[in-house]
Write a protein that holds these residues in place. Structure first.
Motif, PDB file in Angstrom:
ATOM      1  N   TYR A  57       0.843  -1.201   0.000  1.00  0.00           N
ATOM      2  CA  TYR A  57       0.000   0.000   0.000  1.00  0.00           C
ATOM      3  C   TYR A  57       0.873   1.243   0.000  1.00  0.00           C
ATOM      4  N   GLN A  58       0.523   2.196  -0.842  1.00  0.00           N
ATOM      5  CA  GLN A  58       1.356   3.376  -1.031  1.00  0.00           C
ATOM      6  C   GLN A  58       0.983   4.521  -0.087  1.00  0.00           C
ATOM      7  N   ASN A  59      -0.229   4.532   0.454  1.00  0.00           N
ATOM      8  CA  ASN A  59      -0.627   5.646   1.312  1.00  0.00           C
ATOM      9  C   ASN A  59      -1.300   5.116   2.571  1.00  0.00           C
ATOM     10  N   ILE A  60      -1.426   5.994   3.538  1.00  0.00           N
ATOM     11  CA  ILE A  60      -1.925   5.586   4.842  1.00  0.00           C
ATOM     12  C   ILE A  60      -3.407   5.221   4.803  1.00  0.00           C
ATOM     13  N   ARG A  61      -4.140   5.774   3.865  1.00  0.00           N
ATOM     14  CA  ARG A  61      -5.557   5.422   3.763  1.00  0.00           C
ATOM     15  C   ARG A  61      -5.742   3.952   3.441  1.00  0.00           C
ATOM     16  N   ASP A  62      -4.943   3.456   2.502  1.00  0.00           N
ATOM     17  CA  ASP A  62      -5.051   2.042   2.140  1.00  0.00           C
ATOM     18  C   ASP A  62      -4.594   1.151   3.285  1.00  0.00           C
TER      19      ASP A  62
END
Length: 583
Positions: free
Chosen positions: A11-16
């Motif tokens: 996952y590239q961002n904290i949301r994912d």
């Protein structure tokens, strides 16, 4: 194995990554049992993540008395709505698929103090307003104190009244909502029969039709009327009226005594107690519904009907007693006869509510009120619904005519309250003050003036003293029914020992001889000058009467120093001029 350990790299961002934790329940350290049987669901959570998003969760898990129960029972929230809130907290996603989902999500967002989610739900409701859901939107907005949505919903109801009344779900609305509709002066109906027939259908569907008391009239009436017996049954005028409302005392369910059950009682006895309590509550609820139904009947403008309309419709229904029907029929047929007045409490208006709405166009079709996705963050504007059509709020408030001619008007008047005594009041946390008032002339209120903090030696000797401080105030105006008409939030650097003028977000039309209330909430700790003032003031040909509400309604009113207002000259913009301004 490495794939399971290094899941973060996927996952590239904290949301994912947050969504992954929510979906997999990894590291979950709390659980919620949401909903009530049979629709209950166990949902996991992470205390730190929840506390980062909501001050309620922060106090719940990291406050002085943290909640250590497992699972935490939340019976008043739907599982789907709670999960939607968790999705927002973990991944910033807000999924709203329907009107019902928006209402449920807004409820849980209010409960856990998530204002951004509340705003998105409210904008969705604005965008989805229609005659089918306008009543529910009004009830939702009233419950959660959203005055603009309340106003928008009532405008839809007034513009499309016939469609609202014809909707199959109309009978599911609250009786208080129906009473609000009946209080409107302008509705899009053919005749008053539309409202009466809807009320009759509502009473039959809800089972709150008045009890059959033989419809016997009072002997106190002086009217003698010949009734053609070939057309209808004779009316007995020799028996007194039995007032069902006065025979019963309405008891709210919350005020009823809980059944006292001894520990030794069996399960059958417990069930019997519960059944008896439910029967009592149903009986009292029925009495309350019948009382409200009687209030609704009295708001119908029977005098706008023809004798034939009344005789063939309302006079034959159980919503009216025979003596009431007879008196109303006489008043319709012979307005000049004074010996038979309208029954007590019934509406005496002969002015029809019917409004000749303009033909549908790009400016006045309710479908145009729906917002596009790009506009859902903008304030909602109803250009076609002006004061010449509705009395819900003055047309001038909702039109650009008002914005150009009133809000920019420099001829403002200041009703400064005359001081009898002054003393200092210390605000230790949050202080709210309220001032009830009425005027003898229609005016527009644009704001209020309140004093700033007192400059005392304690402040001047403190380190880092400044001649100004940051003041935080909230203010709003509400009507007699408690509906908020306008609201403003003021944050400003002000001088000590001065006056601060708070301008409302829009001018408020104040009708003469009606009671209104101004609320101001002070959020800064410090000393403020408190006043005791004279009750009546005449300012620029307008008489203000203060503290006119019930005892206790005006609290700490001495913190409100002046009311800023404009004269209306009792005129509203003409429809033609308003249309030009809207173009």
């Amino acid at each position: 194995m490495d794939q399971l350990v290094d899941w973060q790299n996927n996952y590239q961002n904290i949301r994912d990554r947050g969504q992954h934790l929510l979906d997999t329940e990894k590291w979950a350290d709390c659980r919620f049992l949401v909903g009530s049987p049979p629709n209950q669901k166990l949902l996991p959570g992470h205390k730190l993540i929840l506390a980062m998003a909501s001050p309620v969760f922060e106090r719940m898990f990291y406050g002085n008395l943290p909640d250590k129960t497992d699972p935490i029972v939340i019976p008043d929230v739907q599982p789907e709505a709670f999960h939607a809130m968790l999705e927002y907290i973990y991944s910033d996603k807000i999924n709203i698929s329907s009107f019902d989902k928006a209402c449920e999500l807004c409820y849980v967002a209010k409960k856990y103090l998530l204002p951004h989610v509340v705003a998105q739900c409210t904008h969705f409701l604005w965008a989805d307003l229609s005659p089918k859901n306008a009543c529910r939107a009004y009830e939702f907005a009233k419950l959660f104190d959203e005055p603009r949505l309340m106003q928008s919903s009532m405008e839809i109801i007034a513009a499309k009244t016939k469609e609202v009344l014809a909707d199959p779900n109309f009978c599911d609305i609250e009786m208080s909502t129906f009473l609000t509709i009946l209080d409107c002066d302008k509705l899009n109906i053919e005749t008053e029969l539309d409202l009466f027939n809807a009320l009759l259908r509502y009473a039959m569907e809800r089972g709150c039709m008045p009890e059959d008391d033989d419809n016997v009239p009072s002997t106190s009436g002086k009217c003698q009327v010949h009734v053609d017996q070939s057309e209808s049954q004779p009316i007995d005028v020799e028996h007194p009226v039995v007032d069902v409302e006065s025979m019963h005392e309405t008891i709210e369910p919350d005020e009823m005594d809980e059944p006292k059950v001894e520990p030794s009682e069996s399960a059958e006895q417990l069930q019997q107690h519960e059944e008896e309590q439910n029967v009592d509550m149903d009986a009292q609820r029925k009495i309350t519904d019948q009382s409200l139904m009687k209030q609704a009947v009295k708001k119908i403008r029977f005098l706008t009907m023809t004798p034939q309309q009344f005789a063939e419709g309302p006079a034959r229904s159980k919503l009216l007693q025979q003596n009431e029907a007879l008196s109303i029929l006489i008043k319709i047929s012979s307005p000049c006869i004074n010996d038979c007045p309208m029954p007590e409490g019934f509406c005496t208006s002969r002015i029809s509510r019917k409004v000749n709405f303009p033909p549908p166009s790009s400016h006045d079709n309710y479908d145009d009120y729906r917002l596009s996705p790009s506009d859902r963050k903008k304030p909602l504007l109803f250009p076609a619904l002006s004061t010449s059509v509705f009395d819900l709020t003055p047309p001038s408030i909702n039109s650009r005519f008002a914005e150009s001619d009133l809000t920019n008007d420099t001829r403002r008047s200041y009703c400064v309250r005359t001081i009898q005594q002054q003393f200092d009041y210390r605000n230790t946390s949050v202080t709210d003050c309220g001032l009830t008032f009425q005027v003898d002339t229609n005016i527009m209120i644009t704001g209020v003036q309140v004093p700033t903090q007192v400059l005392c030696g304690e402040l001047m000797n403190s380190a880092g003293f400044s001649e100004r401080y940051a003041e935080i105030l909230y203010a709003h105006v509400q009507d007699m029914q408690g509906s908020r008409l306008t609201y403003t939030h003021c944050t400003s650097r002000v001088r000590y020992d001065s006056m601060l003028e708070i301008s409302f977000d829009r001018p408020v039309y104040i009708y003469r001889n009606r009671i209104y209330k101004i609320y101001v909430v002070f959020n800064k700790i410090g000393w403020y000058p408190m006043y005791t003032c004279v009750p009546d003031i005449i300012c620029n040909r307008v008489k203000f009467m203060f503290n006119v509400g019930a005892p206790g309604e005006s609290v700490r009113d001495g913190l409100i120093r002046a009311i800023v207002f404009l004269h209306t000259d009792n005129q509203s913009p003409s429809p033609d001029r308003a249309a030009v301004m809207l173009e």
